[in-house]
Design a protein around this motif. Structure first.
Motif, mmCIF file in Angstrom:
data_model
loop_
_atom_site.group_PDB
_atom_site.id
_atom_site.type_symbol
_atom_site.label_atom_id
_atom_site.label_comp_id
_atom_site.label_asym_id
_atom_site.label_seq_id
_atom_site.Cartn_x
_atom_site.Cartn_y
_atom_site.Cartn_z
ATOM 1 N N TYR A 1 0.824 -1.213 0.000
ATOM 2 C CA TYR A 1 0.000 0.000 0.000
ATOM 3 C C TYR A 1 0.856 1.261 0.000
ATOM 4 O O TYR A 1 1.987 1.251 0.482
ATOM 5 N N ALA A 2 0.247 2.340 -0.484
ATOM 6 C CA ALA A 2 0.811 3.686 -0.319
ATOM 7 C C ALA A 2 -0.313 4.615 0.111
ATOM 8 O O ALA A 2 -1.384 4.635 -0.515
ATOM 9 N N LEU A 3 -0.068 5.341 1.179
ATOM 10 C CA LEU A 3 -1.020 6.344 1.653
ATOM 11 C C LEU A 3 -0.843 7.590 0.788
ATOM 12 O O LEU A 3 0.277 8.073 0.623
ATOM 13 N N ILE A 4 -1.931 8.093 0.233
ATOM 14 C CA ILE A 4 -1.832 9.227 -0.684
ATOM 15 C C ILE A 4 -2.862 10.292 -0.310
ATOM 16 O O ILE A 4 -4.034 9.978 -0.064
ATOM 17 N N GLY A 5 -2.402 11.537 -0.245
ATOM 18 C CA GLY A 5 -3.322 12.645 -0.031
ATOM 19 C C GLY A 5 -3.801 12.806 1.392
ATOM 20 O O GLY A 5 -4.854 13.411 1.633
ATOM 21 N N HIS A 6 -3.027 12.296 2.363
ATOM 22 C CA HIS A 6 -3.432 12.492 3.756
ATOM 23 C C HIS A 6 -3.611 13.981 4.019
ATOM 24 O O HIS A 6 -2.913 14.824 3.454
ATOM 25 N N SER A 7 -4.547 14.312 4.890
ATOM 26 C CA SER A 7 -4.854 15.731 5.137
ATOM 27 C C SER A 7 -3.623 16.521 5.554
ATOM 28 O O SER A 7 -3.499 17.711 5.246
ATOM 29 N N GLU A 8 -2.682 15.870 6.239
ATOM 30 C CA GLU A 8 -1.454 16.573 6.640
ATOM 31 C C GLU A 8 -0.584 16.882 5.424
ATOM 32 O O GLU A 8 0.079 17.918 5.373
ATOM 33 N N ARG A 9 -0.593 16.001 4.440
ATOM 34 C CA ARG A 9 0.146 16.277 3.200
ATOM 35 C C ARG A 9 -0.523 17.436 2.438
ATOM 36 O O ARG A 9 0.142 18.297 1.869
ATOM 37 N N ARG A 10 -1.835 17.434 2.434
ATOM 38 C CA ARG A 10 -2.561 18.507 1.746
ATOM 39 C C ARG A 10 -2.345 19.842 2.471
ATOM 40 O O ARG A 10 -2.070 20.863 1.841
ATOM 41 N N GLU A 11 -2.496 19.811 3.798
ATOM 42 C CA GLU A 11 -2.512 21.051 4.574
ATOM 43 C C GLU A 11 -1.115 21.598 4.835
ATOM 44 O O GLU A 11 -0.847 22.779 4.637
#
Length: 251
Positions: A90-100
């Motif tokens: 898996y790869a986590l993508i677009g977590h809110s912390e990455r966005r914010e």
């Protein structure tokens, strides 16, 4: 009727060390009752350690972020070929912390999803609204825009593979949790949006809830018809708590 198997994922964010990775994964391995699929997202430096500790188990693992670029002068980034070398599922993508915190846009996130799918790794796409957006009544607009960017890039068939994680930003690390009914309402909206494109794909897509999931709230959340598990932050750093969340799954 499609039965979606529950998936519970641990996002350790920028926490832990070699000792805690070993102790947490040892506890996870011994404590799970097998009622849910489980995935762990350690900091990138500990992926190799996790891979070693989790071999010959059913617990999957992955990275918290990837680059859409194949290689090159991108200091600090991880390419998907590197991720594949360590057999990350898996790869986590677009977590809110990455966005914010890191300014990732819907378009960039869509490209990361596309590259991840092409590499054979499963993207876990994070979407969700801030407190201001919820209070303004634009939750569905925000979620629709975030998903549409990915649909435009990869098409509805890709959601056969993509896992969606709905994370209301106002409930992450705050101790606030959306009620099971509030969470279900947004999950149903997401599934409805996908169903408008392809009902069969929508029925199979796993949509996880991420927002201060605790053992005490897990059973009620996972009992909702469109909530297929959880993306767990702080509670995944407490072995007994995370194991209890995983074991609350409806299977």
């Amino acid at each position: 009727m499609t039965t979606r198997r529950t998936l519970v994922a641990a996002n350790w964010k920028m926490n832990g060390n070699k000792e805690t990775v070993a102790s947490l994964l040892t506890a996870f391995k011994s404590g799970m009752n097998g009622s849910s699929d489980v995935a762990v997202f350690p900091p990138a430096l500990y992926v190799a350690q996790a891979a070693e500790l989790l071999k010959d188990t059913d617990i999957a693992y992955g990275v918290q972020n990837v680059s859409a670029e194949a290689s090159g002068a991108f200091t600090g980034e991880l390419s998907l070929s590197m991720v594949k070398e360590f057999d990350c599922q898996y790869a986590l993508i677009g977590h809110s912390e990455r966005r914010e915190l890191f300014g990732e846009t819907d378009a960039q996130i869509a490209q990361k999803v596309k590259a991840t799918l092409e590499s054979g790794v499963i993207p876990m796409l994070c979407i969700g609204e801030t407190l201001a957006q919820r209070e303004s009544g634009v939750t569905e607009d925000v979620v629709r825009t975030q998903i549409q960017a990915v649909l435009d890039a990869v098409g509805i068939a890709a959601f056969d593979t993509i896992v969606v994680a709905y994370e209301p930003v106002w409930a992450i690390g705050t101790g606030k949790t959306a009620s099971p009914e509030q969470a279900q309402e947004v999950h149903a909206f997401i599934r409805g949006m996908l169903a408008a494109e392809d009902a069969a794909v929508a029925a199979k897509t796993r949509i996880l809830y991420g927002g201060s999931v605790k053992a005490a709230s897990a059973e009620a959340l996972f009992g909702q018809p469109d909530i297929d598990g959880g993306l767990v932050g702080g509670a995944s750093l407490i072995a007994d708590e995370f194991v209890a969340i995983c074991n609350a799954a409806k299977g």
